[in-house]
Write a protein that holds these residues in place. Structure first.
Motif, PDB file in Angstrom:
ATOM      1  N   ASP A 213       0.910  -1.036  -0.471  1.00 30.20           N
ATOM      2  CA  ASP A 213       0.538  -0.383   0.221  1.00 30.20           C
ATOM      3  C   ASP A 213       1.092   1.025   0.013  1.00 30.20           C
ATOM      4  OD1 ASP A 213      -1.929   1.592   0.412  1.00 30.20           O
ATOM      5  OD2 ASP A 213      -2.523   1.193   2.122  1.00 30.20           O
ATOM      6  N   HIS A 217       1.012   4.196  -2.620  1.00 34.15           N
ATOM      7  CA  HIS A 217       1.348   5.392  -2.011  1.00 34.15           C
ATOM      8  C   HIS A 217       2.288   6.069  -3.235  1.00 34.15           C
ATOM      9  CE1 HIS A 217      -0.920   4.333   1.181  1.00 34.15           C
ATOM     10  NE2 HIS A 217      -2.283   4.352   0.441  1.00 34.15           N
ATOM     11  N   HIS A 282      -5.810   3.324  -6.423  1.00 30.06           N
ATOM     12  CA  HIS A 282      -6.392   3.213  -5.908  1.00 30.06           C
ATOM     13  C   HIS A 282      -8.379   3.414  -5.850  1.00 30.06           C
ATOM     14  CE1 HIS A 282      -3.179   3.477  -3.239  1.00 30.06           C
ATOM     15  NE2 HIS A 282      -3.890   3.886  -2.326  1.00 30.06           N
ATOM     16  N   HIS A 296      -7.050  -3.335   1.896  1.00 26.08           N
ATOM     17  CA  HIS A 296      -6.515  -2.945   0.993  1.00 26.08           C
ATOM     18  C   HIS A 296      -5.019  -2.292   0.478  1.00 26.08           C
ATOM     19  CE1 HIS A 296      -6.928   1.142  -0.093  1.00 26.08           C
ATOM     20  NE2 HIS A 296      -4.843   1.507  -0.184  1.00 26.08           N
ATOM     21  N   ASN A 300      -4.454  -3.312  -3.953  1.00 26.83           N
ATOM     22  CA  ASN A 300      -3.156  -2.191  -4.672  1.00 26.83           C
ATOM     23  C   ASN A 300      -2.569  -3.301  -5.335  1.00 26.83           C
ATOM     24  OD1 ASN A 300      -4.426   0.662  -4.232  1.00 26.83           O
ATOM     25  ND2 ASN A 300      -3.304   0.259  -2.079  1.00 26.83           N
TER      26      ASN A 300
HETATM   27 FE   LIG Z   1      -3.322   3.278   0.067  1.00 28.72          FE
END
Ligand SMILES: [Fe+2]
Length: 401
Positions: A213, A217, A282, A296, A300
């Motif tokens: 994750d 980002h 996302h 999550h 991703n």
């Molecule tokens: Fe995230």
């Protein structure tokens, strides 16, 4: 809507976002870092004059004694604590309402979140709800929290979401399974503690997913079309740290150096997305989390290489720079070759940390539903290329087991 009109609308919306972002206050980040830094944060909170604090966490952290250990310094300083430990993964407005009830009964003046992104996000919305009588459902969207919020402090116990460095909070609807984002500059935590001691007991699969994750980002902030603030330098630092340390953190959870590097990386990546937001990965992953409960970071990780292939032409130079950064290629190689090497390195890292490339939870009959939501969500992000139906359906098919 035609493709050209959709792109025009997207450019217009992102242009407006850039103007409004420039009018707001600059974000102020404060972090205590290193083993034991959560005690430093607690001393800081006590010194700030706050006398009553609501601690927002989840039951396992409470039962393991981790949350109680974190707050020892607050208790030693005479700060009165109330607890809301009912946060579950993918928090809902019901969790928020329960937390607000405890906060109001206690008269808390600040909120301290201890946990992963779910606890930090819930704490943000609880703090906002305690300061404003509106229904928090009205705040779903970009920048709708425009009022003062009591201080929020964050002690992340995972290294991934970066919520400790962002002004956003993800909230889930338990009926529709859709996820929404509530944001506003006053939701940025006043201070955080990157205490890697708290992440050393994290199971390998959670370390892997949350680490992916954070990587997502950093990459999404790096390849976006909004050149703002420190997003490039923070993204680059995060990506380098993750490629150097995630595998060790997964395989040797007690390795302090790797854990500290991952805490720092997640924080840096959080600072990066706090300036420019996330992107297409996302936009798809949120639907997979909402519909199927896929964690999550895992969602991703499934999507990331496919989205990079999808926008490879538009982001070739950025991906080539990242390949050189992590040593996946050499100076002088063609940008197209370097970009491909970086995407392959992402695939290989995902595989080395034990994350599969497909999920058996995704159903072909849901493709249209997932695709519609992802295409709508990506329009609010400064993505290098808008998701289109054909490509999104192909990505979904490619990650379905
Ligand atoms: Fe995230």
């Amino acid at each position: 809507m035609s493709s050209a009109l959709r792109q025009f609308k997207h450019r217009f919306l992102i242009g407006l976002m850039k103007i409004f972002a420039g009018l707001g206050p600059a974000a102020a980040y404060m972090a205590f870092a290193g083993r034991g830094s959560s005690a430093q944060l607690c001393r800081h909170i006590a010194r700030s004059g706050v006398r009553r604090v609501l601690v927002v966490t989840d039951r396992p952290l409470r039962e393991l004694g981790i949350a109680d250990k974190v707050v020892q310094e607050l208790q030693a300083a005479g700060v009165d604590l109330a607890w809301y430990d009912g946060v579950m993964p993918d928090p809902t407005f019901d969790h928020v309402a329960e937390g607000v009830k405890v906060l109001k009964a206690h008269g808390s003046e600040a909120v301290l979140a201890i946990g992963g992104g779910s606890s930090i996000d819930a704490a943000k919305i609880i703090a906002a709800s305690a300061c404003n009588d509106e229904d928090p459902r009205q705040w779903v969207g970009l920048g709708k929290v425009r009022f003062e919020v009591m201080p929020i402090y964050a002690v992340p116990t995972t290294s991934g979401t970066g919520s400790e460095a962002t002004m956003g909070a993800v909230i889930s609807d338990p009926v529709s399974h859709e996820k929404g984002i509530i944001s506003g500059s006053t939701l940025l935590p006043s201070a955080t503690a990157l205490d890697c001691e708290l992440t050393e007991g994290l199971p390998a699969h959670i370390t892997a997913a949350t680490g992916m994750d954070a990587l997502t980002h950093a990459i999404e902030a790096y390849i976006c079309t909004w050149d703002r603030g420190t997003r490039l330098s923070h993204s680059r630092a995060a990506i380098k740290l993750i490629f150097e340390h995630l595998e060790t953190a997964v395989n040797d959870g007690a390795n302090s150096e790797a854990r500290e590097a991952m805490s720092t990386a997640a924080y840096y990546a959080g600072i990066a997305i706090n300036q420019v937001n996330v992107g297409n990965v996302h936009a798809i992953a949120h639907q997979l989390g909402g519909k199927y409960g896929i964690p999550h970071g895992m969602a991703n990780a499934l999507v990331l290489p496919h989205v990079l292939e999808f926008c490879r032409e538009e982001t070739q130079d950025s991906l080539a720079q990242l390949a050189l950064l992590i040593g996946a290629g050499r100076e002088g190689e063609a940008p197209a070759q370097l970009a491909g090497a970086f995407i392959q390195a992402v695939r290989e890292l995902r595989s080395r940390v034990g994350i599969p490339d497909r999920s058996g939870k995704i159903r072909a009959e849901d493709y249209d539903y997932l695709c519609n939501l992802a295409m709508a969500e990506c329009e609010s992000y400064p993505v290098p290329r808008l998701l289109d139906r054909e490509s999104t359906l192909a990505i979904l098919a490619n990650i379905t087991a």
